[in-house]
Structures are given as C-alpha cells and as structure tokens.
Design an enzyme around this catalytic site. Structure first.
Site, short mmCIF file in Angstrom:
data_model
loop_
_atom_site.label_atom_id
_atom_site.label_comp_id
_atom_site.label_asym_id
_atom_site.label_seq_id
_atom_site.Cartn_x
_atom_site.Cartn_y
_atom_site.Cartn_z
N CYS A 43 7.48 -48.01 -22.14
CA CYS A 43 8.03 -46.66 -21.94
C CYS A 43 9.32 -46.52 -22.75
O CYS A 43 10.36 -47.06 -22.36
CB CYS A 43 8.29 -46.45 -20.45
SG CYS A 43 9.22 -44.96 -20.07
N CYS A 46 12.30 -45.21 -20.89
CA CYS A 46 12.90 -46.22 -20.01
C CYS A 46 13.81 -47.15 -20.81
O CYS A 46 14.90 -47.50 -20.35
CB CYS A 46 11.80 -47.03 -19.32
SG CYS A 46 10.69 -46.03 -18.28
#
Length: 126
Positions: A43, A46
């Site tokens: 991600c 993230c």
C-alpha cells in the site's frame, strides 16, 4: 513510552482486542497493508504515511497503546467482503486508517500524512 503491538489478519485482531486490557489508557489502532517480502507494504499510501505517523507517535502520551493491524495483501484488502470493511467496530473504506478504539477519533488516507491532524489525534483528550 507508547506501548506498541502488532496484529495480522481480521480474526487475530478480533481475538487480540477481546483479550486486551488497556487499563483505561487510550488504544490507537493503525490499519495498514501487509508488508511484502521486501519489508515494505504493498500500500503506497501506507508507506507514504508511515514517517508522519512514526513522528507523531514519538510525542504521543506514554500512557497509551498503539496497535499496528495488517489488513492483508492487496487482493484480500480489495475484496469488498473483507471483514475489516464490514465490521461495525472498524468499518474501513481506505487504508491507512487510524482510529481511537471505541471513540470517534479517526484519520483516513491522506489525513494520516498531516502532522497537525496527527498531533491533534494523539494528544487531544476524548
């Protein structure tokens, strides 16, 4: 110092929270994508948010808990029936998401890269 915990997967998260004793301290939870073999999350949002969250954690109240929760690999997360999306306690629609357990405080997506919002999240009282 903030007490940090790591949990991977929905059922492990449910089991962890069921048995977790915070003794009245704040429980802050970051939901993030699983790390790949490289040690970096699939991600990208993230990954981008991580240094901001880590910096804010250094100023967070020592009498609190921070739980990193791995929501799974990309296909698991993208599945619209993913239990993290459906559960009434988490109700995730985007990662990263940072919540205060059983409280309204919540930061999602790009908000997790905003140092001012993170400071307010960790240091404002309920």
């Amino acid at each position: 110092m903030v007490q940090k915990h790591y949990v991977a997967g929905f059922q492990n998260f449910v089991d962890f929270m069921k048995n977790f004793k915070a003794d009245g301290q704040d429980i802050n939870i970051l939901f993030t994508g699983a790390k790949m073999d490289s040690g970096i999350s699939w991600c990208s949002d993230c990954v981008d948010a991580a240094p901001f969250i880590d910096a804010a954690l250094e100023k967070a109240p020592a009498e609190s808990h921070f739980i990193y929760v791995d929501v799974g690999d990309r296909p698991t997360w993208k599945d619209m029936t993913n239990p993290f999306r459906k559960d009434t306690n988490t109700h995730l629609s985007v990662i990263p998401t940072l919540i205060r357990w059983k409280n309204p405080q919540r930061l999602e997506g790009e908000q997790c890269q905003n140092a001012d919002l993170l400071d307010m999240f960790f240091n404002d009282e309920d």
